[in-house]
Motif scaffolding. Structure first.
Motif, mmCIF file in Angstrom:
data_model
loop_
_atom_site.group_PDB
_atom_site.id
_atom_site.type_symbol
_atom_site.label_atom_id
_atom_site.label_comp_id
_atom_site.label_asym_id
_atom_site.label_seq_id
_atom_site.Cartn_x
_atom_site.Cartn_y
_atom_site.Cartn_z
ATOM 1 N N MET A 164 2.764 19.763 -25.533
ATOM 2 C CA MET A 164 2.506 18.630 -26.407
ATOM 3 C C MET A 164 3.097 17.361 -25.800
ATOM 4 O O MET A 164 4.202 17.386 -25.267
ATOM 5 N N LEU A 165 2.373 16.266 -25.898
ATOM 6 C CA LEU A 165 2.859 14.994 -25.390
ATOM 7 C C LEU A 165 3.885 14.385 -26.341
ATOM 8 O O LEU A 165 3.798 14.554 -27.550
ATOM 9 N N ASP A 166 4.811 13.637 -25.776
ATOM 10 C CA ASP A 166 5.660 12.783 -26.595
ATOM 11 C C ASP A 166 4.932 11.489 -26.937
ATOM 12 O O ASP A 166 4.938 11.061 -28.090
ATOM 13 N N VAL A 167 4.321 10.855 -25.931
ATOM 14 C CA VAL A 167 3.692 9.549 -26.131
ATOM 15 C C VAL A 167 2.362 9.484 -25.388
ATOM 16 O O VAL A 167 2.274 9.887 -24.218
ATOM 17 N N LEU A 168 1.347 8.971 -26.063
ATOM 18 C CA LEU A 168 0.115 8.560 -25.402
ATOM 19 C C LEU A 168 0.063 7.038 -25.482
ATOM 20 O O LEU A 168 0.074 6.465 -26.571
ATOM 21 N N VAL A 169 0.013 6.396 -24.328
ATOM 22 C CA VAL A 169 -0.147 4.943 -24.255
ATOM 23 C C VAL A 169 -1.630 4.645 -24.082
ATOM 24 O O VAL A 169 -2.305 5.279 -23.261
ATOM 25 N N VAL A 170 -2.146 3.689 -24.835
ATOM 26 C CA VAL A 170 -3.549 3.296 -24.757
ATOM 27 C C VAL A 170 -3.588 1.811 -24.407
ATOM 28 O O VAL A 170 -3.061 0.982 -25.160
ATOM 29 N N GLY A 171 -4.201 1.480 -23.268
ATOM 30 C CA GLY A 171 -4.216 0.070 -22.885
ATOM 31 C C GLY A 171 -4.750 -0.179 -21.504
ATOM 32 O O GLY A 171 -5.794 0.340 -21.128
ATOM 33 N N ASP A 172 -4.022 -0.956 -20.704
ATOM 34 C CA ASP A 172 -4.496 -1.452 -19.413
ATOM 35 C C ASP A 172 -3.671 -0.903 -18.263
ATOM 36 O O ASP A 172 -2.508 -0.532 -18.428
ATOM 37 N N LEU A 173 -4.299 -0.873 -17.097
ATOM 38 C CA LEU A 173 -3.647 -0.406 -15.876
ATOM 39 C C LEU A 173 -4.251 -1.139 -14.693
ATOM 40 O O LEU A 173 -5.475 -1.189 -14.539
ATOM 41 N N ASN A 174 -3.399 -1.718 -13.862
ATOM 42 C CA ASN A 174 -3.846 -2.410 -12.657
ATOM 43 C C ASN A 174 -2.648 -2.653 -11.760
ATOM 44 O O ASN A 174 -1.504 -2.558 -12.216
ATOM 45 N N PRO A 175 -2.858 -2.991 -10.493
ATOM 46 C CA PRO A 175 -1.735 -3.423 -9.666
ATOM 47 C C PRO A 175 -1.385 -4.877 -9.982
ATOM 48 O O PRO A 175 -2.241 -5.664 -10.382
ATOM 49 N N ASP A 176 -0.111 -5.217 -9.806
ATOM 50 C CA ASP A 176 0.359 -6.598 -9.868
ATOM 51 C C ASP A 176 0.754 -7.044 -8.467
ATOM 52 O O ASP A 176 1.503 -6.325 -7.775
ATOM 53 N N LEU A 177 0.278 -8.206 -8.058
ATOM 54 C CA LEU A 177 0.743 -8.841 -6.825
ATOM 55 C C LEU A 177 1.714 -9.931 -7.250
ATOM 56 O O LEU A 177 1.315 -10.918 -7.881
ATOM 57 N N LEU A 178 2.998 -9.748 -6.947
ATOM 58 C CA LEU A 178 4.047 -10.662 -7.372
ATOM 59 C C LEU A 178 4.389 -11.596 -6.214
ATOM 60 O O LEU A 178 4.835 -11.153 -5.152
ATOM 61 N N LEU A 179 4.174 -12.888 -6.408
ATOM 62 C CA LEU A 179 4.437 -13.887 -5.375
ATOM 63 C C LEU A 179 5.551 -14.809 -5.831
ATOM 64 O O LEU A 179 5.511 -15.351 -6.940
ATOM 65 N N SER A 180 6.544 -15.014 -4.993
ATOM 66 C CA SER A 180 7.636 -15.936 -5.313
ATOM 67 C C SER A 180 7.897 -16.831 -4.108
ATOM 68 O O SER A 180 7.465 -16.555 -2.994
ATOM 69 N N GLY A 181 8.609 -17.912 -4.363
ATOM 70 C CA GLY A 181 8.842 -18.895 -3.304
ATOM 71 C C GLY A 181 8.006 -20.140 -3.544
ATOM 72 O O GLY A 181 7.951 -20.667 -4.660
ATOM 73 N N ASP A 182 7.330 -20.597 -2.506
ATOM 74 C CA ASP A 182 6.503 -21.809 -2.590
ATOM 75 C C ASP A 182 5.127 -21.434 -3.114
ATOM 76 O O ASP A 182 4.147 -21.358 -2.365
ATOM 77 N N VAL A 183 5.024 -21.212 -4.443
ATOM 78 C CA VAL A 183 3.819 -20.607 -5.005
ATOM 79 C C VAL A 183 2.848 -21.603 -5.628
ATOM 80 O O VAL A 183 1.789 -21.195 -6.099
ATOM 81 N N VAL A 184 3.172 -22.894 -5.660
ATOM 82 C CA VAL A 184 2.231 -23.870 -6.210
ATOM 83 C C VAL A 184 1.160 -24.142 -5.163
ATOM 84 O O VAL A 184 1.450 -24.672 -4.096
ATOM 85 N N PRO A 185 -0.109 -23.762 -5.447
ATOM 86 C CA PRO A 185 -1.146 -23.868 -4.406
ATOM 87 C C PRO A 185 -1.403 -25.308 -3.984
ATOM 88 O O PRO A 185 -1.401 -26.232 -4.804
ATOM 89 N N ARG A 186 -1.632 -25.481 -2.693
ATOM 90 C CA ARG A 186 -2.063 -26.762 -2.134
ATOM 91 C C ARG A 186 -3.331 -26.484 -1.336
ATOM 92 O O ARG A 186 -3.297 -25.752 -0.338
ATOM 93 N N PHE A 187 -4.429 -27.030 -1.802
ATOM 94 C CA PHE A 187 -5.702 -26.763 -1.150
ATOM 95 C C PHE A 187 -5.840 -27.590 0.129
ATOM 96 O O PHE A 187 -4.998 -28.432 0.436
ATOM 97 N N GLY A 188 -6.906 -27.329 0.856
ATOM 98 C CA GLY A 188 -7.085 -27.969 2.154
ATOM 99 C C GLY A 188 -6.568 -27.101 3.278
ATOM 100 O O GLY A 188 -6.102 -27.587 4.306
ATOM 101 N N GLN A 189 -6.589 -25.790 3.065
ATOM 102 C CA GLN A 189 -6.164 -24.806 4.060
ATOM 103 C C GLN A 189 -4.692 -24.954 4.429
ATOM 104 O O GLN A 189 -4.287 -24.654 5.555
ATOM 105 N N ALA A 190 -3.873 -25.419 3.487
ATOM 106 C CA ALA A 190 -2.434 -25.516 3.725
ATOM 107 C C ALA A 190 -1.806 -24.135 3.560
ATOM 108 O O ALA A 190 -1.889 -23.525 2.496
ATOM 109 N N GLU A 191 -1.177 -23.623 4.619
ATOM 110 C CA GLU A 191 -0.575 -22.296 4.563
ATOM 111 C C GLU A 191 0.859 -22.407 4.068
ATOM 112 O O GLU A 191 1.621 -23.268 4.509
ATOM 113 N N GLN A 192 1.226 -21.535 3.119
ATOM 114 C CA GLN A 192 2.540 -21.571 2.504
ATOM 115 C C GLN A 192 3.239 -20.236 2.671
ATOM 116 O O GLN A 192 2.603 -19.180 2.598
ATOM 117 N N ASP A 193 4.540 -20.271 2.877
ATOM 118 C CA ASP A 193 5.324 -19.061 3.071
ATOM 119 C C ASP A 193 5.837 -18.568 1.720
ATOM 120 O O ASP A 193 6.553 -19.287 1.031
#
Length: 302
Positions: A1-30
């Motif tokens: 018998m299960l203790d808990v059945l969770v019903v909802g969503d599942l996906n990977p998270d890509l966690l980005l930290s640092g200089d994360v405010v996008p700057r367009f124009g092909q500006a590469e950020q670390d």
């Protein structure tokens, strides 16, 4: 018998930290990048498994590499995989842009919204879990439309139902009619205010408890408050024992700590103490990486 059945969503998270405010124009950020288990349902199921509960997750993923990745992450946490649903769409993905104490989230919903509620109801009646936890109501249309069926299935097997709606991306917070019939509601402060159309958190919790639900509001570093049977209880969050790295998934770890303590038969103050301890400990790392064991939680809750 299960203790808990969770019903909802599942996906990977890509966690980005640092200089994360996008700057367009092909500006590469670390930036610093980490891939973690994502989706409120997925993170909570992993946290429940880490706390020693027999847990399964009903969620939809694609038959692709990202689906295989999150499935393996769940297996590593001891989560039962037999209720995962395979969808024709690709697995969803969330990108978190983390900055100080704030974040922005970009989500490709993909298979997330393909959850089959009827299948989840059959799983409840077959597996007879002691507890059913529902997540991400505003991301999954079938939950908004057919959540009452989950409540009926859970009551058929005498299971307690908790719901963490999570944030509404549309910021409308139109609560489905069945929501207040759940046994436990687990919003954060912004979600509670949105659901109750109230600027005061405690008043919002009281309104959400009008039909008998125990309402537990997550207040982050300020701890939590609970309203049940007209009574209000507040607890402070424990001081972090290690530096806070990332708060992604802390609310789901809080939910898991609360559910474990409730299933163990503890009173409400102890349930809140265990929940705040689990949430705080999870900030050691994002997603599922910092999730505590029961021994960890007990050590902090004391």
């Amino acid at each position: 018998m299960l203790d808990v059945l969770v019903v909802g969503d599942l996906n990977p998270d890509l966690l980005l930290s640092g200089d994360v405010v996008p700057r367009f124009g092909q500006a590469e950020q670390d930036v610093t990048a980490t891939v973690a288990l994502g989706g409120s349902g997925g993170i909570c199921a992993a946290a429940l498994g880490r706390l020693g509960l027999r847990t399964a997750l009903a969620a939809a993923v694609g038959d692709d590499d990202l689906g295989a990745l999150v499935t393996q992450r769940l297996a590593d946490r001891g989560v039962h995989l037999d209720q995962l649903q395979r969808a024709a769409q690709p697995t969803g993905l969330s990108v978190h842009l983390l900055r100080d104490d704030d974040r922005a989230i970009l989500t490709h919903s993909g298979a997330i919204d393909d959850l089959d509620v009827a299948s989840a109801c059959r799983a409840i009646r077959a597996a007879k879990p002691r507890h059913v936890h529902v997540t991400s109501v505003f991301l999954i249309r079938a939950l908004r439309e057919r959540g009452a069926d989950l409540l009926d299935a859970a009551r058929d097997v005498a299971a307690v139902v908790s719901v963490d709606t999570n944030y509404d991306p549309a910021e409308r917070f139109d609560a489905p009619a069945w929501l207040l019939d759940a046994d436990v509601l687990l919003p954060n402060a912004a979600e509670a205010r949105g659901l109750a159309r109230s600027v005061d958190v405690e008043q919002a919790a009281r309104e959400l408890s009008a039909r008998g639900a125990t309402v537990v509001v997550k207040l982050g570093a300020q701890g939590a408050l609970a309203v049940t049977s007209g009574e209000t209880l507040r607890v402070a969050a424990p001081a972090p024992t290690v530096p806070i790295v990332d708060t992604v998934g802390a609310g789901d770890a809080f939910d898991a700590g609360f559910i474990r303590a409730r299933l163990d038969g503890h009173d409400l103050p102890t349930q809140l103490a265990h929940a705040t301890a689990a949430g705080t400990l999870s900030t050691r790392a994002g997603g599922d990486a910092g999730q505590p064991t029961l021994e960890d939680v007990l050590g902090v809750a004391r």
